[in-house]
Write a protein that holds these residues in place. Structure first.
Motif, PDB file in Angstrom:
ATOM      1  N   VAL A 154       0.838  -1.203   0.000  1.00 21.00           N
ATOM      2  CA  VAL A 154       0.000   0.000   0.000  1.00 21.00           C
ATOM      3  C   VAL A 154       0.866   1.243   0.000  1.00 21.00           C
ATOM      4  O   VAL A 154       0.628   2.189  -0.750  1.00 21.00           O
ATOM      5  CB  VAL A 154      -0.966  -0.014   1.199  1.00 21.00           C
ATOM      6  CG1 VAL A 154      -1.652   1.319   1.367  1.00 21.00           C
ATOM      7  CG2 VAL A 154      -1.984  -1.124   1.047  1.00 21.00           C
ATOM      8  N   GLN A 155       1.907   1.274   0.836  1.00 20.01           N
ATOM      9  CA  GLN A 155       2.786   2.439   0.913  1.00 20.01           C
ATOM     10  C   GLN A 155       3.487   2.686  -0.416  1.00 20.01           C
ATOM     11  O   GLN A 155       3.576   3.818  -0.878  1.00 20.01           O
ATOM     12  CB  GLN A 155       3.812   2.253   2.033  1.00 20.01           C
ATOM     13  CG  GLN A 155       4.662   3.466   2.274  1.00 20.01           C
ATOM     14  CD  GLN A 155       3.848   4.656   2.722  1.00 20.01           C
ATOM     15  OE1 GLN A 155       2.885   4.523   3.457  1.00 20.01           O
ATOM     16  NE2 GLN A 155       4.216   5.835   2.278  1.00 20.01           N
ATOM     17  N   ARG A 156       3.951   1.623  -1.053  1.00 23.15           N
ATOM     18  CA  ARG A 156       4.642   1.748  -2.341  1.00 23.15           C
ATOM     19  C   ARG A 156       3.695   2.317  -3.403  1.00 23.15           C
ATOM     20  O   ARG A 156       4.077   3.189  -4.183  1.00 23.15           O
ATOM     21  CB  ARG A 156       5.185   0.386  -2.759  1.00 23.15           C
ATOM     22  CG  ARG A 156       6.043   0.399  -3.982  1.00 23.15           C
ATOM     23  CD  ARG A 156       6.739  -0.934  -4.246  1.00 23.15           C
ATOM     24  NE  ARG A 156       5.836  -2.071  -4.208  1.00 23.15           N
ATOM     25  CZ  ARG A 156       5.910  -3.076  -3.313  1.00 23.15           C
ATOM     26  NH1 ARG A 156       6.844  -3.067  -2.382  1.00 23.15           N
ATOM     27  NH2 ARG A 156       5.049  -4.064  -3.347  1.00 23.15           N
ATOM     28  N   ASN A 157       2.456   1.861  -3.431  1.00 25.14           N
ATOM     29  CA  ASN A 157       1.501   2.370  -4.418  1.00 25.14           C
ATOM     30  C   ASN A 157       1.071   3.792  -4.125  1.00 25.14           C
ATOM     31  O   ASN A 157       0.814   4.552  -5.055  1.00 25.14           O
ATOM     32  CB  ASN A 157       0.295   1.440  -4.528  1.00 25.14           C
ATOM     33  CG  ASN A 157       0.640   0.207  -5.322  1.00 25.14           C
ATOM     34  OD1 ASN A 157       1.197   0.310  -6.409  1.00 25.14           O
ATOM     35  ND2 ASN A 157       0.352  -0.952  -4.776  1.00 25.14           N
ATOM     36  N   LEU A 158       1.004   4.171  -2.859  1.00 27.83           N
ATOM     37  CA  LEU A 158       0.700   5.562  -2.526  1.00 27.83           C
ATOM     38  C   LEU A 158       1.821   6.477  -2.997  1.00 27.83           C
ATOM     39  O   LEU A 158       1.572   7.575  -3.507  1.00 27.83           O
ATOM     40  CB  LEU A 158       0.481   5.725  -1.022  1.00 27.83           C
ATOM     41  CG  LEU A 158      -0.832   5.201  -0.464  1.00 27.83           C
ATOM     42  CD1 LEU A 158      -0.833   5.308   1.060  1.00 27.83           C
ATOM     43  CD2 LEU A 158      -2.006   5.943  -1.048  1.00 27.83           C
ATOM     44  N   GLU A 159       3.067   6.046  -2.822  1.00 22.88           N
ATOM     45  CA  GLU A 159       4.212   6.841  -3.256  1.00 22.88           C
ATOM     46  C   GLU A 159       4.234   6.988  -4.779  1.00 22.88           C
ATOM     47  O   GLU A 159       4.591   8.040  -5.291  1.00 22.88           O
ATOM     48  CB  GLU A 159       5.505   6.222  -2.757  1.00 22.88           C
ATOM     49  CG  GLU A 159       5.692   6.349  -1.265  1.00 22.88           C
ATOM     50  CD  GLU A 159       6.878   5.553  -0.747  1.00 22.88           C
ATOM     51  OE1 GLU A 159       7.549   4.866  -1.549  1.00 22.88           O
ATOM     52  OE2 GLU A 159       7.108   5.625   0.479  1.00 22.88           O
ATOM     53  N   LYS A 160       3.850   5.945  -5.507  1.00 22.40           N
ATOM     54  CA  LYS A 160       3.815   6.014  -6.969  1.00 22.40           C
ATOM     55  C   LYS A 160       2.811   7.057  -7.424  1.00 22.40           C
ATOM     56  O   LYS A 160       3.010   7.726  -8.439  1.00 22.40           O
ATOM     57  CB  LYS A 160       3.415   4.661  -7.557  1.00 22.40           C
ATOM     58  CG  LYS A 160       4.508   3.640  -7.568  1.00 22.40           C
ATOM     59  CD  LYS A 160       4.007   2.356  -8.207  1.00 22.40           C
ATOM     60  CE  LYS A 160       5.048   1.267  -8.150  1.00 22.40           C
ATOM     61  NZ  LYS A 160       4.535  -0.003  -8.700  1.00 22.40           N
TER      62      LYS A 160
END
Length: 55
Positions: free
Chosen positions: A44-50
Protein backbone atom coordinates in the motif's frame (compact mmCIF):
# COMPACT_ATOMS: atom_id res chain seq x y z
CA UNK A 1 -10.59 11.01 19.98
CA UNK A 2 -11.27 7.29 20.32
CA UNK A 3 -10.62 5.22 17.19
CA UNK A 4 -13.58 3.34 15.77
CA UNK A 5 -13.23 -0.37 15.08
CA UNK A 6 -15.21 -2.59 12.72
CA UNK A 7 -15.72 -6.29 13.38
CA UNK A 8 -14.01 -8.41 10.71
CA UNK A 9 -14.12 -11.88 12.25
CA UNK A 10 -14.14 -13.57 15.64
CA UNK A 11 -11.97 -11.31 17.83
CA UNK A 12 -10.50 -9.51 14.75
CA UNK A 13 -11.18 -5.82 14.24
CA UNK A 14 -10.16 -3.14 11.73
CA UNK A 15 -9.69 0.57 12.42
CA UNK A 16 -10.53 3.45 10.08
CA UNK A 17 -7.11 3.24 8.39
CA UNK A 18 -7.37 -0.48 7.59
CA UNK A 19 -5.06 -1.78 10.32
CA UNK A 20 -6.01 -5.12 11.87
CA UNK A 21 -6.27 -5.66 15.63
CA UNK A 22 -7.08 -8.50 17.99
CA UNK A 23 -8.95 -7.95 21.22
CA UNK A 24 -6.69 -8.10 24.29
CA UNK A 25 -9.37 -7.29 26.87
CA UNK A 26 -12.75 -5.60 26.98
CA UNK A 27 -11.29 -2.16 26.29
CA UNK A 28 -7.89 -2.71 24.66
CA UNK A 29 -6.77 -3.93 21.26
CA UNK A 30 -3.38 -5.23 20.07
CA UNK A 31 -2.22 -4.65 16.46
CA UNK A 32 -1.86 -7.82 14.41
CA UNK A 33 1.61 -7.87 12.88
CA UNK A 34 2.73 -10.87 10.89
CA UNK A 35 4.49 -11.33 7.57
CA UNK A 36 1.21 -10.96 5.68
CA UNK A 37 0.09 -7.68 7.26
CA UNK A 38 3.59 -6.20 7.01
CA UNK A 39 3.78 -7.13 3.30
CA UNK A 40 0.37 -5.56 2.68
CA UNK A 41 1.46 -2.35 4.44
CA UNK A 42 4.57 -2.17 2.22
CA UNK A 43 2.46 -2.75 -0.91
CA UNK A 44 0.00 0.00 0.00
CA UNK A 45 2.79 2.44 0.91
CA UNK A 46 4.64 1.75 -2.34
CA UNK A 47 1.50 2.37 -4.42
CA UNK A 48 0.70 5.56 -2.53
CA UNK A 49 4.21 6.84 -3.26
CA UNK A 50 3.82 6.01 -6.97
CA UNK A 51 0.69 8.15 -7.05
CA UNK A 52 2.44 10.98 -5.18
CA UNK A 53 0.48 10.63 -1.96
CA UNK A 54 1.47 10.33 1.67
CA UNK A 55 0.13 8.11 4.40
Amino acid sequence: MTPKYSLIGPAVFMDERGNLYKKASDVSFIPIKNKYTVAEDRYVQRNLEKKGRDN
